[in-house]
Design a protein around this motif. Structure first.
Motif, PDB file in Angstrom:
ATOM      1  N   ALA A 100     -23.450  -4.853   4.850  1.00 59.18           N
ATOM      2  CA  ALA A 100     -22.745  -6.138   4.824  1.00 59.18           C
ATOM      3  C   ALA A 100     -21.251  -5.945   5.059  1.00 59.18           C
ATOM      4  CB  ALA A 100     -22.991  -6.843   3.501  1.00 59.18           C
ATOM      5  N   ALA A 101     -20.671  -4.936   4.413  1.00 57.70           N
ATOM      6  CA  ALA A 101     -19.247  -4.673   4.596  1.00 57.70           C
ATOM      7  C   ALA A 101     -18.954  -4.227   6.018  1.00 57.70           C
ATOM      8  CB  ALA A 101     -18.781  -3.614   3.604  1.00 57.70           C
ATOM      9  N   ALA A 102     -19.820  -3.393   6.579  1.00 57.93           N
ATOM     10  CA  ALA A 102     -19.603  -2.886   7.933  1.00 57.93           C
ATOM     11  C   ALA A 102     -19.607  -4.004   8.963  1.00 57.93           C
ATOM     12  CB  ALA A 102     -20.668  -1.848   8.278  1.00 57.93           C
ATOM     13  N   ARG A 103     -20.445  -4.990   8.770  1.00 57.09           N
ATOM     14  CA  ARG A 103     -20.490  -6.113   9.706  1.00 57.09           C
ATOM     15  C   ARG A 103     -19.151  -6.837   9.759  1.00 57.09           C
ATOM     16  NH1 ARG A 103     -26.506  -8.155   7.756  1.00 57.09           N
ATOM     17  NH2 ARG A 103     -27.711  -6.929   9.267  1.00 57.09           N
ATOM     18  N   VAL A 104     -18.517  -6.976   8.593  1.00 55.12           N
ATOM     19  CA  VAL A 104     -17.214  -7.629   8.532  1.00 55.12           C
ATOM     20  C   VAL A 104     -16.119  -6.695   9.049  1.00 55.12           C
ATOM     21  CG1 VAL A 104     -15.452  -8.524   6.957  1.00 55.12           C
ATOM     22  CG2 VAL A 104     -17.855  -9.134   6.630  1.00 55.12           C
ATOM     23  N   MET A 105     -16.141  -5.464   8.588  1.00 61.84           N
ATOM     24  CA  MET A 105     -15.051  -4.530   8.888  1.00 61.84           C
ATOM     25  C   MET A 105     -14.999  -4.140  10.355  1.00 61.84           C
ATOM     26  SD  MET A 105     -15.277  -2.135   5.483  1.00 61.84           S
ATOM     27  CE  MET A 105     -14.814  -2.765   3.870  1.00 61.84           C
ATOM     28  N   THR A 106     -16.145  -4.029  11.002  1.00 63.50           N
ATOM     29  CA  THR A 106     -16.128  -3.691  12.428  1.00 63.50           C
ATOM     30  C   THR A 106     -15.521  -4.824  13.250  1.00 63.50           C
ATOM     31  OG1 THR A 106     -18.442  -4.422  12.609  1.00 63.50           O
ATOM     32  CG2 THR A 106     -18.035  -2.054  12.328  1.00 63.50           C
ATOM     33  N   LYS A 107     -15.717  -6.056  12.820  1.00 62.57           N
ATOM     34  CA  LYS A 107     -15.082  -7.186  13.513  1.00 62.57           C
ATOM     35  C   LYS A 107     -13.574  -7.191  13.285  1.00 62.57           C
ATOM     36  CE  LYS A 107     -19.128 -10.234  13.383  1.00 62.57           C
ATOM     37  NZ  LYS A 107     -19.708 -11.496  12.832  1.00 62.57           N
ATOM     38  N   GLN A 108     -13.174  -6.804  12.056  1.00 63.96           N
ATOM     39  CA  GLN A 108     -11.742  -6.727  11.731  1.00 63.96           C
ATOM     40  C   GLN A 108     -11.064  -5.587  12.473  1.00 63.96           C
ATOM     41  OE1 GLN A 108     -11.997  -8.067   6.998  1.00 63.96           O
ATOM     42  NE2 GLN A 108     -11.733  -5.940   7.532  1.00 63.96           N
ATOM     43  N   GLY A 109     -11.852  -4.516  12.688  1.00 63.73           N
ATOM     44  CA  GLY A 109     -11.290  -3.306  13.273  1.00 63.73           C
ATOM     45  C   GLY A 109     -10.734  -2.344  12.246  1.00 63.73           C
ATOM     46  N   HIS A 110     -10.994  -2.612  10.973  1.00 68.50           N
ATOM     47  CA  HIS A 110     -10.525  -1.719   9.908  1.00 68.50           C
ATOM     48  C   HIS A 110     -11.306  -1.994   8.630  1.00 68.50           C
ATOM     49  CE1 HIS A 110      -8.400  -4.808   7.519  1.00 68.50           C
ATOM     50  NE2 HIS A 110      -8.175  -5.372   8.687  1.00 68.50           N
ATOM     51  N   GLY A 111     -11.310  -1.009   7.745  1.00 67.56           N
ATOM     52  CA  GLY A 111     -11.964  -1.162   6.445  1.00 67.56           C
ATOM     53  C   GLY A 111     -12.388   0.182   5.902  1.00 67.56           C
ATOM     54  N   VAL A 112     -12.626   0.204   4.603  1.00 68.88           N
ATOM     55  CA  VAL A 112     -13.035   1.426   3.916  1.00 68.88           C
ATOM     56  C   VAL A 112     -14.214   1.127   3.014  1.00 68.88           C
ATOM     57  CG1 VAL A 112     -12.342   3.304   2.399  1.00 68.88           C
ATOM     58  CG2 VAL A 112     -10.651   2.253   3.917  1.00 68.88           C
ATOM     59  N   ILE A 113     -15.213   1.994   3.067  1.00 71.76           N
ATOM     60  CA  ILE A 113     -16.383   1.895   2.185  1.00 71.76           C
ATOM     61  C   ILE A 113     -16.444   3.177   1.364  1.00 71.76           C
ATOM     62  CG2 ILE A 113     -18.896   1.689   2.060  1.00 71.76           C
ATOM     63  CD1 ILE A 113     -18.706   0.285   4.862  1.00 71.76           C
ATOM     64  N   VAL A 114     -16.506   3.030   0.052  1.00 76.01           N
ATOM     65  CA  VAL A 114     -16.645   4.181  -0.841  1.00 76.01           C
ATOM     66  C   VAL A 114     -17.912   3.986  -1.658  1.00 76.01           C
ATOM     67  CG1 VAL A 114     -15.609   5.590  -2.638  1.00 76.01           C
ATOM     68  CG2 VAL A 114     -14.130   4.408  -0.998  1.00 76.01           C
ATOM     69  N   ASN A 115     -18.834   4.912  -1.510  1.00 72.66           N
ATOM     70  CA  ASN A 115     -20.124   4.828  -2.198  1.00 72.66           C
ATOM     71  C   ASN A 115     -20.192   5.862  -3.321  1.00 72.66           C
ATOM     72  OD1 ASN A 115     -21.015   2.808  -0.449  1.00 72.66           O
ATOM     73  ND2 ASN A 115     -21.727   4.307   1.054  1.00 72.66           N
ATOM     74  N   THR A 116     -20.641   5.433  -4.480  1.00 70.65           N
ATOM     75  CA  THR A 116     -20.753   6.335  -5.618  1.00 70.65           C
ATOM     76  C   THR A 116     -22.088   7.056  -5.584  1.00 70.65           C
ATOM     77  OG1 THR A 116     -19.326   4.948  -6.999  1.00 70.65           O
ATOM     78  CG2 THR A 116     -20.746   6.532  -8.126  1.00 70.65           C
ATOM     79  N   ALA A 117     -22.016   8.369  -5.444  1.00 72.33           N
ATOM     80  CA  ALA A 117     -23.197   9.226  -5.506  1.00 72.33           C
ATOM     81  C   ALA A 117     -23.170   9.935  -6.862  1.00 72.33           C
ATOM     82  CB  ALA A 117     -23.207  10.200  -4.330  1.00 72.33           C
ATOM     83  N   SER A 118     -23.426  11.223  -6.880  1.00 72.57           N
ATOM     84  CA  SER A 118     -23.405  12.001  -8.118  1.00 72.57           C
ATOM     85  C   SER A 118     -23.494  13.472  -7.768  1.00 72.57           C
ATOM     86  CB  SER A 118     -24.595  11.623  -9.014  1.00 72.57           C
ATOM     87  OG  SER A 118     -24.742  12.543 -10.078  1.00 72.57           O
ATOM     88  N   ASN A 119     -22.887  14.323  -8.600  1.00 67.85           N
ATOM     89  CA  ASN A 119     -23.067  15.750  -8.350  1.00 67.85           C
ATOM     90  C   ASN A 119     -24.522  16.160  -8.568  1.00 67.85           C
ATOM     91  OD1 ASN A 119     -23.212  15.775 -11.171  1.00 67.85           O
ATOM     92  ND2 ASN A 119     -21.665  17.373 -11.440  1.00 67.85           N
ATOM     93  N   GLY A 120     -25.297  15.278  -9.206  1.00 69.43           N
ATOM     94  CA  GLY A 120     -26.732  15.526  -9.342  1.00 69.43           C
ATOM     95  C   GLY A 120     -27.468  15.447  -8.022  1.00 69.43           C
ATOM     96  N   GLY A 121     -26.837  14.866  -7.012  1.00 65.57           N
ATOM     97  CA  GLY A 121     -27.457  14.813  -5.705  1.00 65.57           C
ATOM     98  C   GLY A 121     -27.502  16.167  -5.028  1.00 65.57           C
ATOM     99  N   SER A 122     -26.527  17.026  -5.344  1.00 63.49           N
ATOM    100  CA  SER A 122     -26.490  18.363  -4.756  1.00 63.49           C
ATOM    101  C   SER A 122     -26.867  19.454  -5.749  1.00 63.49           C
ATOM    102  CB  SER A 122     -25.084  18.653  -4.206  1.00 63.49           C
ATOM    103  OG  SER A 122     -24.114  18.565  -5.235  1.00 63.49           O
ATOM    104  N   SER A 123     -26.766  19.131  -7.028  1.00 62.82           N
ATOM    105  CA  SER A 123     -27.130  20.084  -8.077  1.00 62.82           C
ATOM    106  C   SER A 123     -27.960  19.357  -9.126  1.00 62.82           C
ATOM    107  CB  SER A 123     -25.861  20.679  -8.715  1.00 62.82           C
ATOM    108  OG  SER A 123     -26.179  21.655  -9.683  1.00 62.82           O
TER     109      SER A 123
END
Length: 249
Positions: free
Chosen positions: A120-143
């Protein structure tokens, strides 16, 4: 503070507690206009009033609700500069005892919610030509940890999905990164006597983090300080996944 987010429009999901609240508070302190999102209306409204944010109730596991959230924010503020897909669900339970309901909820929130929010954010941000998405993962994903198979699996998927999204969206002016927090003292810590002492000893730095220490990593990724950073997984865990300490030395 350096006003690194001055007048930026920021959405933080899971924003009424823990890392989400700490992130919202830090963004506001840096000049952002913040909308916090949570499934708990009473708590969300209370926190929003307390920290100077706005609140919208959303179940991030529901695609239509996430799409409407982004549409409503853009309609009200005119843009969306930063999307922090932070809401999460956890169940610390042995694999064979994990219920279908627990599995479905963790996949819906931890993976589905991040996907819906990123799209949803990408659809808006690509039209704007700018934007940042930060997704919360976890160190449990790699360990990964024992008894957290589904949780760790969803977090590993978030990292891979975010990296792929970053490659796709970079030419359109949109950055996508993940933060992989380690142990922090939030409501997800089991209410067990002595657990904090145990967690402190497991961290090479000697203590389990406060959410504000993780939020600083999100702020960095969202800010222009990280203008050349995309497709990156920022691990903030006090050295917990760096390796094993020597035993008996």
């Amino acid at each position: 503070m350096r006003n690194r987010m001055q007048d930026k429009v920021v959405i933080v999901t899971g924003g009424s507690s823990g890392l989400g609240r700490a992130t919202a508070e830090l963004m506001i302190a840096e000049g952002a206009r913040v909308v916090i999102v949570d499934i708990d209306s009473q708590k969300g409204n209370g926190v929003a009033a307390e920290i100077g944010a706005e609140f919208i109730r959303v179940d991030v596991g529901q695609r239509s609700e996430v799409d409407k959230l982004v549409d409503d924010v853009v309609t009200r503020f005119g843009s969306l500069d930063v999307m922090c897909n932070n809401a999460g669900a956890i169940a610390m339970v042995p694999l064979v005892d994990t219920t279908d309901a627990e599995f479905d909820r963790m996949v819906a929130v931890n993976l589905g919610g991040v996907f819906y929010g990123t799209r949803a954010a990408a659809r808006v941000m690509t039209k704007q030509g700018h934007g940042v998405i930060v997704n919360t993962a976890s160190n449990g994903g790699s360990s990964p940890s024992e008894g957290m198979a589904v949780y760790c699996g969803t977090k590993a998927a978030v990292v891979a999905m975010s990296k792929s999204s970053a490659i796709e969206l970079a030419p359109k002016g949109v950055r996508v990164n993940t933060i992989s927090p380690g142990t922090m003292l939030t409501g997800m810590v089991p209410d067990v006597e002595g657990i904090v002492d145990v967690l402190d000893k497991l961290q090479p730095v000697g203590y389990a983090a406060q959410p504000s220490e993780m939020a600083a990593g999100i702020l960095y990724l969202a800010s222009d300080d990280a203008a050349y950073v995309t497709g990156h997984d920022l691990v903030v865990d006090g050295g917990a996944t760096a390796g094993r300490a020597a035993v008996g030395v």
